[in-house]
Design an enzyme around this catalytic site. Structure first.
Site, PDB file in Angstrom:
ATOM      1  CD1 TRP A 469      -3.105  -1.414   0.904  1.00 40.47           C
ATOM      2  CD2 TRP A 469      -1.432  -2.530   2.029  1.00 40.47           C
ATOM      3  NE1 TRP A 469      -3.507  -2.725   1.166  1.00 40.47           N
ATOM      4  CE2 TRP A 469      -2.450  -3.288   1.760  1.00 40.47           C
ATOM      5  CE3 TRP A 469      -0.321  -3.014   2.580  1.00 40.47           C
ATOM      6  CZ2 TRP A 469      -2.375  -4.685   2.140  1.00 40.47           C
ATOM      7  CZ3 TRP A 469      -0.118  -4.321   3.030  1.00 40.47           C
ATOM      8  CH2 TRP A 469      -1.362  -5.175   2.824  1.00 40.47           C
ATOM      9  CG  ASP A 470       3.912   4.498  -1.277  1.00 38.10           C
ATOM     10  OD1 ASP A 470       4.915   4.219  -0.776  1.00 38.10           O
ATOM     11  OD2 ASP A 470       3.657   5.445  -2.078  1.00 38.10           O
ATOM     12  CE1 TYR A 471      -1.402   3.397   3.915  1.00 29.20           C
ATOM     13  CE2 TYR A 471      -1.746   0.869   4.470  1.00 29.20           C
ATOM     14  CZ  TYR A 471      -2.388   2.333   4.246  1.00 29.20           C
ATOM     15  OH  TYR A 471      -3.619   2.518   4.070  1.00 29.20           O
ATOM     16  CE  LYS A 498       3.998   7.478   2.843  1.00 27.02           C
ATOM     17  NZ  LYS A 498       4.428   6.843   1.413  1.00 27.02           N
ATOM     18  CG  ASN A 593       0.254   6.768  -1.694  1.00 28.01           C
ATOM     19  OD1 ASN A 593      -0.770   7.142  -2.164  1.00 28.01           O
ATOM     20  ND2 ASN A 593       1.406   7.446  -2.372  1.00 28.01           N
TER      21      ASN A 593
END
Length: 802
Positions: A469-471, A498, A593
């Protein structure tokens, strides 16, 4: 003729007809959208409201007074429905009720033309609705959803006048513990309202496509050092803003991701004096120049050392002042690896991470973390997350492990342990993980403690498992001594994420010191990927801006675009913050994100055990797209839009979840400033940040009116010993001063354009005057761009403090 029908000539003429047609058209729109919403499993309200408005409109067109009664029934029903969904929350009520109030005023005004004896009552209703509408309009200027302070703060001890002059803002967080706290009391809650612009400097380097001005100046003595998005460096006088020198590294314009969040400073002479047996340090200190130097990272992966007095490259560092960060990396495509955050000087070492192109491919440069000699540029050690056996340069013909987790943000440092604490990103491409190595799953989206002598990992704690999840971990870790409830403290690392989670970890072991639990999450991942069945939740600390969304949370400027947002929400795949992407449905990602918390990081008042942090609430939509479409060379790429994800089965496209009118599809606030009580592990106060005054509406029109809706924030806060928090990263063009005890806004200073940088403050060693400085290059979603460095101060003679 029916008794309740008035002849056409006596029934309001064309205006009543027009109003009736409006009701019918609005009703038809609500009915049509409502049918779709019900089909998707959503609320029946819009179907019922649509039918009532259509019938009411037709009756009014025929001059039948019962149409007014049906409209009133719809209004009363709407009140009940709105209260059932959102209670008395102000902003969620606005799009639900305001159209009814406007239409209701008109209905009350035309009612006497349909039945004369209703004139007095109708005028009374019209006046009452108008009063409610006016009150609601003015209420838009107030802050809603605030959490009020729960305990007073003690006065913070400050150094004496001379000691304040001797302080410096040497690092992004001012000090290596990442506190962004200034021990100054000249500007305080009583006089902050007198702040005025002391000087303004223009760099001439206005951000273009893919560039954003996010620099926090470095202050050493009477010099202030700033960098631009294109990595030009300027030395300014702290009292006048007058330019002393400039340096242009001739960095290429990436058109994608031009950043420079600061320049690092190293005093070779001071280090040599403290370490008389270090021959390398003695040689650097004894050179004819560069006894004090700055370090700059560039878009083409150079690390440049500059003489802080002249701006000239330091000949004794690397090759003529430059270290090539691509050495050992193998293939580095243009703009696939660069430093964007300020590099960190620790003793006589400079710790270097790097930003790696988001979402492009499974074959990208390494996220290797390296330490170089600040004196010579020599590589001292390397930590390759994919191959811990590589501790310096890779063997000839080989490279650091490609496509590993990276550190694009700012580390912190504990001098006693001699450990750095690294906020790690996930492995690119961000939204696919079927190819990842076990080492990437171990270190991605984690906090890593690393020994600064050797580069050896001491511990690591993961904030998101197998991150799809682009965390990334975006914020600088805050090193604090947290109260343990028994009168003692624990040396801790407090990490913002995030996800809106705040993790408090034991600094020596990495173990949580407040409750963290693993909770089950969705596992319906596409076949060629894998997913963790659980994720960590920091339930012992406050969670900010990550509450699950429901259909009732959908918003809009009107009830029509709110209906559109409800329909889109129902059409999307949404299973909470760990919703998994698919090709057959658009997924909704929240927090998303952007955060939650981002690189702006926190400010910490250690004496009062309070942490201050800005956060965003901006859901994103996303979807896997076929490989052939993603590989189209004409497809838009970059941080937003399309992630090509070459080498995986899918590309990924994403964007902000907005209504057709360009309004976020979920209810405000979209940005907040939160004070967290580290003693009680609770929110002390919270407030929405920013207004829509400078927001560009459809057709390029600016809102102008400062409705206090709480806008997405970028950059971080700065706290001072006098009881102030300064913050500027909102969509409107202001630097604000907040009372650190209560969250009340005490002052705001107008900027030429918006800002998305973290401010800083210093006391001039020459004049004893305190300045607050912010880089204003433009807010992220605003077309207005600039090149301003703005310093605020009290009028001369306004204080008797240092």
């Amino acid at each position: 003729m029916p008794l309740n029908r008035v002849p056409e000539r006596r029934a309001g003429g064309w205006f009543v007809t027009l109003y009736a047609i409006v009701l019918i058209l609005v009703g038809l729109a609500l009915l049509a959208g409502g049918v779709v919403l019900v089909h998707l499993g959503g609320s029946w309200y819009y179907v019922v409201a649509g039918v009532l408005l259509v019938v009411a409109g037709e009756l009014i067109r025929r001059r039948v007074f019962a149409g007014i009664g049906l409209f009133a029934l719809g209004f009363i029903g709407t009140l009940a429905w709105a209260y059932a969904e959102v209670g008395t929350q102000f902003w969620p009520l606005v799009p639900r009720l305001s159209p009814w109030i406007v239409l209701g005023i008109v209905a009350a005004l035309i009612a006497p033309s349909l039945r004369r004896r209703t004139r007095a009552a109708s005028w009374g209703v019209a006046i009452a609705l108008l009063a409610v509408g006016v009150a609601g309009f003015f209420a838009m200027f107030d802050e809603h959803g605030r959490i009020e302070a729960t305990r007073p703060l003690a006065q913070v001890a400050v150094p004496d006048a001379q000691a304040q002059r001797d302080e410096r803002w040497q690092y992004y967080g001012r000090t290596l513990d990442g506190h962004r706290f200034a021990p100054f009391d000249q500007i305080d809650p009583h006089n902050v309202g007198s702040l005025q612009v002391a000087w303004t400097f223009r760099t001439g380097d206005i951000p273009g496509k893919g560039a954003e001005d996010q620099t926090t100046p470095t202050q050493i003595g009477d010099g202030l050092y700033v960098c631009t998005p294109y990595q030009k460096v300027f030395a300014l006088d702290v009292d006048t803003g007058k330019e002393r020198w400039r340096f242009d590294p001739k960095s290429p314009d990436s058109k994608v991701w031009n950043r420079c969040r600061g320049v690092a400073y190293y005093d070779a002479a001071a280090f040599a004096k403290a370490h008389p047996d270090d021959a390398t340090a003695q040689a650097a200190a004894g050179a004819t120049s560069c006894a004090q130097r700055l370090f700059l990272g560039t878009t083409d992966a150079r690390l440049i050392a500059l003489d802080s007095a002249t701006g000239q490259p330091c000949a004794g560092f690397g090759d003529g002042g430059t270290v090539d960060l691509k050495v050992g990396m193998g293939l580095v495509q243009p703009f696939y690896y660069m430093t964007t955050s300020e590099n960190t000087v620790i003793g006589n070492r400079i710790l270097v991470g790097g930003w790696v192109q988001d979402g492009a491919s499974v074959d990208e440069p390494s996220g290797v973390i390296r330490a170089f000699s600040a004196d010579t540029g020599e590589l001292l050690w390397a930590w390759d997350p994919g191959n811990p056996d590589t501790t310096l340069l890779p063997p000839a013909g080989e490279s650091y492990s490609r496509t590993t987790p990276n550190m694009w943000s700012t580390p912190s440092y504990d001098e006693k342990l001699d450990w750095a604490f690294l906020p790690m990103g996930g492995q690119t491409p961000d939204f696919w993980g079927g190819h990842r190595r076990p080492s990437s799953d171990a270190f991605g989206s984690s906090v890593v403690a690393i020994d600064m002598k050797t580069g050896k990992v001491q511990w690591h704690f993961q904030t998101t498992h197998h991150d799809l999840w682009d965390y990334d971990v975006p914020s600088q870790p805050a090193l604090v001594d947290m109260p343990d409830g028994s009168g003692k403290t624990v040396a801790a690392v407090v990490q913002l994420t995030k996800r809106g989670q705040i993790f408090a970890l034991d600094r020596a072991t990495g173990k949580p010191i407040t409750d963290v639990v693993e909770k089950p999450v969705p596992t319906n991942v596409v076949k060629s990927d894998r997913v963790s069945p659980t994720q960590p939740y920091s339930i012992g600390m406050p969670q900010v801006g990550n509450e699950p969304l429901t259909e009732a949370d959908m918003w809009g400027a009107t009830f029509l675009d709110q209906l559109w947002c409800r329909i889109e929400f129902r059409r999307m795949r949404y299973d909470g913050e760990f919703t998994l992407a698919s090709e057959d449905a658009v997924n909704l990602q929240y927090p998303g994100n952007y955060g939650g918390f981002n690189w702006g990081s926190a400010a910490v008042d250690a004496q009062n055990d309070i942490l201050y942090a800005g956060s965003m609430r901006m859901p994103l939509w996303g979807q896997y797209i076929p490989r052939a479409v993603a590989d189209d060379p004409n497809a838009p790429g970059g941080h937003d839009g399309l992630h090509v994800q070459a080498g995986t089965p899918y590309g990924y496209r994403k964007g902000m979840f907005m209504s057709p009118l360009g309004v976020p599809c979920h209810a405000p606030p979209y940005g907040q400033l939160t004070a967290v009580d580290l003693k009680n592990h609770a929110i002390l106060w919270q407030k929405p940040m920013g207004t829509v005054a400078d927001t560009v509406l459809p057709f390029g029109i600016k809102a102008k009116l400062p409705f206090a809706i709480g806008m997405p924030v970028m950059g971080g806060p700065v706290a001072t010993a006098s009881g102030l928090v300064f913050f500027a990263g909102t969509y409107d063009y202001y630097l604000r001063a907040i009372d650190s005890a209560t969250g009340k806004e005490l002052w705001k200073g107008r900027l030429p354009v918006g800002a998305q940088a973290t401010p800083m403050t210093y006391v001039s060693p020459r004049t004893g005057r305190q300045y607050v400085v912010i880089a204003a290059g433009g807010a992220r979603q605003s077309p207005d761009r600039g090149d301003y460095i703005v310093a605020f101060a009290l009028p001369n003679g306004a204080t008797s403090n240092p």
